[in-house]
Design a protein around this motif. Structure first.
Motif, mmCIF file in Angstrom:
data_model
loop_
_atom_site.group_PDB
_atom_site.id
_atom_site.type_symbol
_atom_site.label_atom_id
_atom_site.label_comp_id
_atom_site.label_asym_id
_atom_site.label_seq_id
_atom_site.Cartn_x
_atom_site.Cartn_y
_atom_site.Cartn_z
ATOM 1 N N THR A 16 0.854 -1.189 0.000
ATOM 2 C CA THR A 16 0.000 0.000 0.000
ATOM 3 C C THR A 16 0.888 1.236 0.000
ATOM 4 O OG1 THR A 16 -1.787 -1.097 1.204
ATOM 5 C CG2 THR A 16 -1.778 1.302 1.213
ATOM 6 N N ILE A 25 0.759 5.568 -0.437
ATOM 7 C CA ILE A 25 -0.083 6.761 -0.444
ATOM 8 C C ILE A 25 0.731 7.928 -1.003
ATOM 9 C CG2 ILE A 25 -1.386 8.400 0.959
ATOM 10 C CD1 ILE A 25 -2.012 6.160 2.872
ATOM 11 N N GLU A 84 0.689 12.041 -2.321
ATOM 12 C CA GLU A 84 0.001 13.326 -2.142
ATOM 13 C C GLU A 84 0.353 14.243 -3.294
ATOM 14 O OE1 GLU A 84 -0.925 16.724 1.229
ATOM 15 O OE2 GLU A 84 0.660 15.253 1.578
ATOM 16 N N SER A 121 -7.576 4.527 -5.227
ATOM 17 C CA SER A 121 -8.692 5.311 -4.690
ATOM 18 C C SER A 121 -8.166 6.629 -4.137
ATOM 19 C CB SER A 121 -9.429 4.534 -3.586
ATOM 20 O OG SER A 121 -8.544 4.220 -2.524
ATOM 21 N N ARG A 122 -9.076 7.579 -4.009
ATOM 22 C CA ARG A 122 -8.721 8.885 -3.435
ATOM 23 C C ARG A 122 -8.843 8.844 -1.927
ATOM 24 N NH1 ARG A 122 -11.605 13.784 -6.559
ATOM 25 N NH2 ARG A 122 -10.628 14.849 -4.788
ATOM 26 N N GLU A 123 -7.960 9.571 -1.277
ATOM 27 C CA GLU A 123 -8.042 9.772 0.162
ATOM 28 C C GLU A 123 -8.034 11.270 0.403
ATOM 29 O OE1 GLU A 123 -5.310 7.722 2.630
ATOM 30 O OE2 GLU A 123 -6.385 5.825 2.456
ATOM 31 N N ARG A 132 -4.902 13.214 -1.922
ATOM 32 C CA ARG A 132 -4.095 12.013 -1.760
ATOM 33 C C ARG A 132 -4.654 10.849 -2.577
ATOM 34 N NH1 ARG A 132 -1.585 11.359 4.339
ATOM 35 N NH2 ARG A 132 -0.477 13.348 4.363
ATOM 36 N N ARG A 185 -4.400 6.607 -2.859
ATOM 37 C CA ARG A 185 -4.009 5.355 -2.211
ATOM 38 C C ARG A 185 -3.913 4.272 -3.280
ATOM 39 N NH1 ARG A 185 -5.074 2.533 2.900
ATOM 40 N NH2 ARG A 185 -5.494 0.334 2.482
ATOM 41 N N THR A 245 -13.108 8.257 3.212
ATOM 42 C CA THR A 245 -12.280 7.728 2.134
ATOM 43 C C THR A 245 -11.457 6.567 2.672
ATOM 44 O OG1 THR A 245 -10.527 9.318 2.636
ATOM 45 C CG2 THR A 245 -12.110 9.927 0.921
ATOM 46 N N GLY A 246 -11.008 5.707 1.752
ATOM 47 C CA GLY A 246 -10.119 4.622 2.139
ATOM 48 C C GLY A 246 -10.752 3.675 3.141
ATOM 49 N N THR A 247 -10.010 3.406 4.229
ATOM 50 C CA THR A 247 -10.467 2.454 5.239
ATOM 51 C C THR A 247 -11.699 2.966 5.984
ATOM 52 O OG1 THR A 247 -8.871 3.409 6.792
ATOM 53 C CG2 THR A 247 -8.175 1.472 5.548
ATOM 54 N N SER A 280 -14.206 4.707 4.689
ATOM 55 C CA SER A 280 -15.352 4.385 3.841
ATOM 56 C C SER A 280 -15.654 2.890 3.877
ATOM 57 C CB SER A 280 -15.073 4.838 2.411
ATOM 58 O OG SER A 280 -16.134 4.495 1.555
#
Length: 396
Positions: A22, A24, A26, A59-61, A65, A67, A346-348, A350
């Protein structure tokens, strides 16, 4: 020959439970907007797909950001090599519509301000509309005026070399106004994909790697085992306590808890948007606690009604009726909170909201329908004259 695979084997795990990488990133830009981020996401998806990472999830965070999760890949250098590949858009003039090294480069994607889809109608269907800046508008008008009937080819380049051709269109007239359309046999989806591809080659957004984590296959297996053990422990302890405090009603609640567990795991396994993670385990446990609380409220209302002088059967009907509003309230409020997490998170976050929302719906079904139906038939079969099996006592 029929091969049966349990639905749990089809559950899609996030990196923390399935293993992988994973990262991330920015985006560092003062004028960052939604189209820029869509271009970034499309670019990542294209780069990873070219490297045969078809299972990668992007996906967006937040607002700036990105991910990037790649399951079952444990070498960070592989991913960084793919995602750090620089590429841009290039426009060439060609006589026959097929790119060759002799074609004239007129400009790159830096002069494009925006790309969006539109419906043309007829046989052409959808088109991709490009909006150029002032420099692009000037060059576009000059080149199309002097190359009528030639072709304009849009290519993707990397390191100064053309890697692929995105589109080729014949020039029919001088293009003024700083706009042009790319037509063809586009559907709404393919046109949007092309627009995203164009934007992904034009974005000038510097990306900074914020964090990177690698979860080995062994660690992922240990996390799955620990999550399963914790869920089983909670289930066993809850059923034991319910049976100890409520006896026959507790046994009914235990069967209802097993139904909740099977239904929840089944829905999470077959519902495509669900990617199960450690936060998803927390969502399942929270939903299970919600269902248990609903059963406790119902049982306590029944005990109160019997304590105040009603018969066992009358206490059941009155207790069930009086417990409906509070049980429904806690489920509705939790579902609203989960929906807010799903929409705005967002991310986890969501993912946790989605699992909690599914678990809350199943919790409401089991506590408001399954438990009450089973308890009603238990009383009909076991009898409703003796209060002792149901842990019911009169007030002194």
């Amino acid at each position: 020959v029929w091969n049966f695979n349990g639905f749990l084997r089809g559950m899609e795990y996030d990196i923390d439970l399935g293993g992988g990488i994973t990262a991330i990133y920015e985006a560092k830009s003062e004028d960052l907007d939604a189209s820029d981020m869509n271009g970034v996401l499309s670019r990542f998806a294209s780069l990873l797909s070219e490297q045969d990472y078809d299972d990668a999830r992007i996906s967006r965070e937040g607002s700036s950001r990105v991910r990037v999760s790649v399951p079952e890949v444990y070498d960070p250098d592989e991913i960084f090599t793919a995602t750090e590949d620089s590429a841009e858009l290039a426009f060439y003039i060609s006589e026959d519509g097929a790119y060759s090294s002799n074609d004239e480069l007129i400009f790159t994607g830096d002069v494009i301000d925006n790309a969006y889809t539109g419906y043309v109608g007829g046989a052409e269907g959808y088109a991709v509309n490009l909006v150029f800046d002032e420099e692009g508008e000037r060059i576009l008008a000059e080149e199309t005026r002097s190359h009528i009937d030639d072709y304009m080819i849009i290519c993707e380049t990397s390191g100064g070399e053309v890697t692929s051709t995105i589109s080729a269109a014949q020039i029919g007239e001088e293009l003024t106004g700083g706009q042009m359309s790319i037509t063809g046999s586009f559907t709404a989806e393919t046109a949007q994909d092309l627009a995203n591809s164009i934007l992904s080659g034009t974005f000038d957004v510097p990306l900074v790697l914020v964090s990177c984590s690698v979860t080995s296959a062994e660690d992922a297996a240990a996390a799955r085992a620990a999550g399963l053990a914790s869920c089983l422990a909670v289930l066993v302890v809850a059923i034991a306590l319910m049976c100890a405090f409520y006896r026959m009603m507790g046994m009914v609640a235990g069967i209802s808890s097993l139904i909740f567990a099977v239904l929840t795991l089944f829905i999470l396994a077959v519902f495509p948007p669900v990617i199960f993670s450690v936060s998803g385990i927390a969502g399942v446990l929270l939903a299970f606690a919600l269902m248990t609380a609903g059963n406790i409220i119902t049982f306590e209302k029944i005990k109160d009604e019997y304590r105040n002088g009603k018969s066992v059967l009358a206490a059941y009907f009155t207790g069930v009726k009086k417990s409906l509003p509070p049980v429904a309230d806690i489920n509705v409020l939790t579902a609203v909170a989960a929906l807010m997490l799903l929409i705005f998170g967002t991310g986890t976050v969501s993912g946790f909201g989605l699992v909690l929302l599914i678990g809350t719906i199943i919790s409401a079904f089991t506590s408001l329908i399954v438990t009450r139906f089973m308890l009603k038939w238990t009383m009909a079969i076991w009898g409703s004259k003796d209060p002792e099996p149901y842990a019911l006592k009169r007030r002194p």
